[in-house]
Design a protein around this motif. Structure first.
Motif, PDB file in Angstrom:
ATOM      1  N   PHE A  10      17.049  14.601 -40.436  1.00  0.00           N
ATOM      2  CA  PHE A  10      17.467  14.939 -39.076  1.00  0.00           C
ATOM      3  C   PHE A  10      16.204  15.015 -38.229  1.00  0.00           C
ATOM      4  CE2 PHE A  10      19.354  18.711 -36.430  1.00  0.00           C
ATOM      5  CZ  PHE A  10      19.390  17.903 -35.299  1.00  0.00           C
ATOM      6  N   ILE A  11      16.043  14.034 -37.378  1.00  0.00           N
ATOM      7  CA  ILE A  11      14.837  13.907 -36.572  1.00  0.00           C
ATOM      8  C   ILE A  11      15.186  14.177 -35.116  1.00  0.00           C
ATOM      9  CG2 ILE A  11      13.100  12.253 -35.738  1.00  0.00           C
ATOM     10  CD1 ILE A  11      12.681  12.850 -38.632  1.00  0.00           C
ATOM     11  N   GLN A  57      22.031  14.064 -45.133  1.00  0.00           N
ATOM     12  CA  GLN A  57      21.932  13.635 -46.530  1.00  0.00           C
ATOM     13  C   GLN A  57      22.345  12.170 -46.698  1.00  0.00           C
ATOM     14  OE1 GLN A  57      23.440  17.075 -46.549  1.00  0.00           O
ATOM     15  NE2 GLN A  57      21.385  17.824 -47.051  1.00  0.00           N
ATOM     16  N   GLU A  58      23.262  11.760 -45.872  1.00  0.00           N
ATOM     17  CA  GLU A  58      23.787  10.405 -46.028  1.00  0.00           C
ATOM     18  C   GLU A  58      22.901   9.364 -45.367  1.00  0.00           C
ATOM     19  OE1 GLU A  58      28.062   9.553 -45.758  1.00  0.00           O
ATOM     20  OE2 GLU A  58      28.281  11.679 -45.264  1.00  0.00           O
ATOM     21  N   GLY A  59      22.254   9.764 -44.284  1.00  0.00           N
ATOM     22  CA  GLY A  59      21.421   8.805 -43.579  1.00  0.00           C
ATOM     23  C   GLY A  59      20.487   9.524 -42.630  1.00  0.00           C
ATOM     24  N   LEU A  60      19.896   8.715 -41.755  1.00  0.00           N
ATOM     25  CA  LEU A  60      18.954   9.280 -40.802  1.00  0.00           C
ATOM     26  C   LEU A  60      19.678   9.580 -39.493  1.00  0.00           C
ATOM     27  CD1 LEU A  60      15.967   9.889 -40.035  1.00  0.00           C
ATOM     28  CD2 LEU A  60      15.811   7.505 -39.279  1.00  0.00           C
ATOM     29  N   VAL A  61      19.449  10.786 -38.961  1.00  0.00           N
ATOM     30  CA  VAL A  61      20.043  11.153 -37.683  1.00  0.00           C
ATOM     31  C   VAL A  61      18.906  11.382 -36.691  1.00  0.00           C
ATOM     32  CG1 VAL A  61      21.518  12.791 -36.476  1.00  0.00           C
ATOM     33  CG2 VAL A  61      21.951  12.280 -38.886  1.00  0.00           C
ATOM     34  N   ILE A  62      18.921  10.650 -35.591  1.00  0.00           N
ATOM     35  CA  ILE A  62      17.891  10.827 -34.569  1.00  0.00           C
ATOM     36  C   ILE A  62      18.568  11.358 -33.308  1.00  0.00           C
ATOM     37  CG2 ILE A  62      16.038   9.733 -33.261  1.00  0.00           C
ATOM     38  CD1 ILE A  62      16.018   7.499 -35.317  1.00  0.00           C
ATOM     39  N   VAL A  63      18.169  12.555 -32.902  1.00  0.00           N
ATOM     40  CA  VAL A  63      18.805  13.181 -31.747  1.00  0.00           C
ATOM     41  C   VAL A  63      17.767  13.380 -30.648  1.00  0.00           C
ATOM     42  CG1 VAL A  63      20.011  15.221 -30.887  1.00  0.00           C
ATOM     43  CG2 VAL A  63      20.545  14.335 -33.162  1.00  0.00           C
ATOM     44  N   VAL A  64      18.040  12.793 -29.496  1.00  0.00           N
ATOM     45  CA  VAL A  64      17.191  13.011 -28.320  1.00  0.00           C
ATOM     46  C   VAL A  64      17.788  14.167 -27.540  1.00  0.00           C
ATOM     47  CG1 VAL A  64      16.503  12.061 -26.089  1.00  0.00           C
ATOM     48  CG2 VAL A  64      16.477  10.604 -28.127  1.00  0.00           C
ATOM     49  N   THR A  65      16.967  15.116 -27.152  1.00  0.00           N
ATOM     50  CA  THR A  65      17.493  16.205 -26.340  1.00  0.00           C
ATOM     51  C   THR A  65      16.381  16.857 -25.529  1.00  0.00           C
ATOM     52  OG1 THR A  65      18.682  18.309 -26.385  1.00  0.00           O
ATOM     53  CG2 THR A  65      17.282  17.842 -28.256  1.00  0.00           C
ATOM     54  N   LEU A  96      31.879   6.390 -38.766  1.00  0.00           N
ATOM     55  CA  LEU A  96      32.939   5.702 -39.496  1.00  0.00           C
ATOM     56  C   LEU A  96      32.417   4.696 -40.516  1.00  0.00           C
ATOM     57  CD1 LEU A  96      36.073   5.439 -39.648  1.00  0.00           C
ATOM     58  CD2 LEU A  96      35.785   3.378 -38.297  1.00  0.00           C
ATOM     59  N   ASN A  97      31.425   3.924 -40.118  1.00  0.00           N
ATOM     60  CA  ASN A  97      30.932   2.857 -41.007  1.00  0.00           C
ATOM     61  C   ASN A  97      29.874   3.329 -41.992  1.00  0.00           C
ATOM     62  OD1 ASN A  97      32.561   0.959 -39.896  1.00  0.00           O
ATOM     63  ND2 ASN A  97      31.044   0.257 -38.417  1.00  0.00           N
ATOM     64  N   ARG A  98      29.723   4.657 -42.170  1.00  0.00           N
ATOM     65  CA  ARG A  98      28.637   5.181 -42.986  1.00  0.00           C
ATOM     66  C   ARG A  98      27.309   4.539 -42.587  1.00  0.00           C
ATOM     67  NH1 ARG A  98      30.509   7.693 -47.408  1.00  0.00           N
ATOM     68  NH2 ARG A  98      32.630   7.274 -48.053  1.00  0.00           N
ATOM     69  N   PRO A  99      26.897   4.714 -41.324  1.00  0.00           N
ATOM     70  CA  PRO A  99      25.681   4.039 -40.875  1.00  0.00           C
ATOM     71  C   PRO A  99      24.452   4.583 -41.589  1.00  0.00           C
ATOM     72  CG  PRO A  99      26.369   5.646 -39.259  1.00  0.00           C
ATOM     73  CD  PRO A  99      27.461   5.588 -40.273  1.00  0.00           C
ATOM     74  N   LYS A 100      23.431   3.746 -41.666  1.00  0.00           N
ATOM     75  CA  LYS A 100      22.160   4.198 -42.238  1.00  0.00           C
ATOM     76  C   LYS A 100      21.442   5.096 -41.241  1.00  0.00           C
ATOM     77  CE  LYS A 100      22.621   1.649 -45.938  1.00  0.00           C
ATOM     78  NZ  LYS A 100      24.093   1.493 -45.764  1.00  0.00           N
ATOM     79  N   VAL A 101      21.626   4.787 -39.960  1.00  0.00           N
ATOM     80  CA  VAL A 101      20.974   5.582 -38.915  1.00  0.00           C
ATOM     81  C   VAL A 101      21.983   5.892 -37.818  1.00  0.00           C
ATOM     82  CG1 VAL A 101      18.988   5.725 -37.356  1.00  0.00           C
ATOM     83  CG2 VAL A 101      18.892   4.179 -39.335  1.00  0.00           C
TER      84      VAL A 101
END
Ligand code: ATP
Ligand code: MG
Lengths: 245, 400
Positions: free
Chosen positions: A48-49, A201-209, A169-174
């Motif tokens: 989680f970035i 855990q499933e992939g990379l999450v990039i959140v801009v805030t 939905l598509n189990r994205p990598k990011v």
């Protein structure tokens, strides 16, 4: 804040997604705006970035370039060894569908579709598996009850959660989320970010805030200013720091 | 709140409970079903244009239909009349005609003209005076039969007419078919002739008796009624007649000389009709191109979003084009139904009163409207293709 100093042991650093010497210039008539200047980042394959920085610092631009929504003016963006800066636009579209998920600031949904159908819009094929997955994701995100509702019958927070479900939905990598909480109140904002964070855990999450509080849980935070990536920070370092915007 | 759902909020009710688990959420049918109000203007434009084109074609065709119906008897027989210089056919000419291979019978006829109301004015129609046996022979060749009343009594001022003529003249049995005060060129008869019977069938035809005609109108030119053994050979036999007879003494009234000549004079009317239709189709195509441009603008955020989440432009184009195709097809169908109903309603009350025979279910009219949905869909496709090519999802999704 020092580049790459904060790394959890649990976090695999690979070069799954990276930017090298990336610049992005917007031309508006005679004026040229450098939205990104020589950005170099390497992102982990899971986690989680957060991305923070003042308004106009290039946060959104970075997401667009990393996700293949825009091609950088200079430099390379590598995703699993493929240079997105050189990829054809149909290849980028295919990548966005198969590997990436998106949550935007506005909870964009198709007004004539139910929440359920909006979630399924993300699926390449509307088959039994996609439907099962949609049902699971919506249940996990606590929006199963809204499946048959139209977007106009949902609150902003509920709509944004539907958007999150569509992105997953598509189990994205990011998953790229550009200010997903900006149009929401505090409570709903947290709800949405928590949902996104659970995907780490499933992939990379990039959140801009703009809101440091939303990133309390983040593994690391990339700090942007004037189109440059200043470096990595941690939630504790960033807490209470006014980053403007 | 996205712009997408603000502008499309009104559809919410229709979509309640419409979540079929496996129906594709982007199916064009679903879109059209839930956005009926939004798609209505386009559908109405198509309905109106289809109606316009189809009714113009139907009405123009009615002229042709009138000609072919009134002179349909020339498919069965060819009438040979003397030129104005004489009152009977020269025996030499008669012999030459009889010598043409394939001629079945040559019947001596007299008679008089009655007038019909047609779209091109009062038209003389031959009431044939032939013997009973000849009359029965002609009726059988024409596939007509007596359906009401009786056949004229020899010598009486009586006639039988086809039901089409009866309707055209709005007659009943006992009414006067032709009389001394008739107006309309050749038409007329020194005694009032009454309708005593009606024949039904594909061929318009009229009979009186030679006993009456010869007594009442001794100066009416005696003519020949020529039939062919093989009906299909009649046109060729008629052409042959023109070649063998002395044309300064004889006129040949065949399908070719009557119907085809009138058709040639109608050519300019068909040209005008085609121009009108082309203009209508062009205007409609431009209008619907503009409409689909407006639709696209209204749905810009929708397309931008779908493009951003990775749906190919070609897929988006396909969806938009199929939606247009659904609307244009339904519009076309509705337009045809409207045309058919209105034309059927107007057939008797408007057209036939003016002597216009119309076919409310004109297949030609249908054929002329077929390009409309295709051209509209093609225009919409071109418009959307250009807009999609220029679409940058980021700039639209960023807008707030
Ligand atoms: N389409 C565009 N045309 C011209 N300049 C642009 C365009 N989009 C962004 N910019 C400029 O690029 C710079 C970076 O913009 P970007 O949207 O990436 O910033 P940001 O950090 O996301 O800001 P915010 O926090 O306000 O969303 C800004 O100076 C902005 O004005
Ligand atoms: Mg931004």
């Amino acid at each position: 804040m020092s580049v790459g100093s904060e790394t959890d042991a649990s976090e695999r650093i690979t070069d799954d997604l990276s930017a090298a010497g990336v610049g992005l210039a917007y031309h508006d008539g005679d004026t040229r705006t450098d939205a990104l200047i020589d950005v170099n980042v390497t992102l982990p394959s899971t986690g989680f970035i957060g991305v923070m920085g003042p308004s106009g610092s290039g946060k959104s631009s970075l997401l667009y370039v990393l996700s293949g929504l825009k091609r950088p003016t200079t430099g390379d963006v590598r995703y699993r060894g493929e240079n997105l800066a050189r990829a054809s636009s149909s290849r980028l579209t295919a990548l966005r569908r198969a590997h990436f998920g998106f949550v935007f600031q506005q909870p964009w949904l198709l007004g004539w579709q139910t929440a359920w159908e909006n979630v399924l819009d993300g699926a390449p094929d509307v088959d039994e598996r996609a439907c099962e997955r949609a049902a699971r994701v919506m249940k996990d995100l606590g929006i199963a009850a809204f499946a048959r509702k139209m977007p106009s019958q949902l609150s902003g927070g509920e709509k944004q959660r539907v958007c999150v479900a569509r992105a997953m939905l598509n189990r994205p990598k990011v998953i790229f989320a550009d200010e997903p909480t900006a149009s929401l109140d505090h409570h709903n904002g947290h709800l949405v970010v928590d949902m996104l964070a659970r995907y780490r855990q499933e992939g990379l999450v990039i959140v801009v805030t703009h809101d440091a509080e939303m990133l309390q849980d983040a593994d690391r935070i990339l700090v942007m200013r004037d189109g440059r990536a200043l470096g990595w920070s941690t939630p504790s370092q960033t807490a209470g720091v006014a980053l403007g915007g | 709140m996205g712009m997408v759902e603000r502008t499309e909020g009104h559809v919410e009710r229709s979509a309640q409970g419409a979540v079929a688990r496996n129906s594709h959420p982007l199916s064009p049918l679903t879109y059209c079903r839930r956005n009926i109000r939004r798609l209505l203007p386009m559908a109405v434009v198509i309905v109106l244009s289809v109606f316009l084109v189809a009714s113009v074609v139907t009405i123009v065709d009615s002229v042709d239909l009138t000609v072919t119906t009134v002179y349909n008897y020339t498919r069965v027989l060819t009438v040979v009349i003397p030129q104005r210089s004489s009152l009977a056919i020269d025996p030499d000419d008669r012999n030459r005609i009889a010598g043409i291979p394939g001629v079945d019978r040559i019947i001596d006829g007299s008679g008089f003209f009655m007038s019909l109301n047609t779209v091109f004015g009062a038209t003389p129609f031959l009431v044939m005076a032939v013997t009973d046996s000849s009359r029965n022979y002609i009726l059988q060749r024409a596939n007509d039969h007596l359906s009401a009343g009786r056949m004229p009594v020899p010598g009486a001022a009586e006639a039988v007419l086809s039901d089409g003529i009866v309707r055209n003249k709005r007659l009943r049995i006992g009414d006067v078919v032709a009389g001394p005060d008739d107006q309309g060129g050749l038409a007329g008869c020194p005694l009032p002739v009454r309708l005593v019977g009606i024949v039904t069938g594909p061929t318009w035809i009229a009979f009186t008796t030679p006993e009456f005609a010869n007594a009442a109108m001794p100066l009416f030119p005696r003519h020949l009624i020529v039939t062919a053994k093989d009906q299909d050979a009649l046109p060729a036999i008629s052409s042959r007649m023109l070649a063998v007879v002395n044309r300064s003494k004889v006129q040949v009234l065949s399908y070719r000389t009557l119907v085809e000549q009138i058709r040639t004079t109608l050519d300019s009317m068909y040209l005008i009709m085609s121009l009108v239709n082309a203009m209508v189709i062009l205007v409609v195509a431009l209008m619907s191109g503009m409409l689909s441009n407006i639709y696209f603008t209204q749905r810009l955020t929708e397309f931008a979003l779908l493009s951003a989440i990775g749906i190919r432009r070609s897929t988006l184009l396909w969806h938009a084009v199929s939606e247009t195709a659904v609307v244009t097809s339904i519009g076309w169908l509705a337009g045809m139904i409207v045309t058919w109903i209105l034309m059927a309603l107007m057939k008797e009350s408007v057209f036939e009163r003016r002597g216009m025979l119309i076919n409310p279910h004109d297949v030609m009219a249908l054929a002329y409207t077929v390009p409309i949905p295709f051209i509209i869909t093609a225009f919409a496709m071109a418009t959307i293709f250009i807009r999609l090519a220029k679409l940058d999802p980021v700039t639209i999704i960023e807008r707030r």
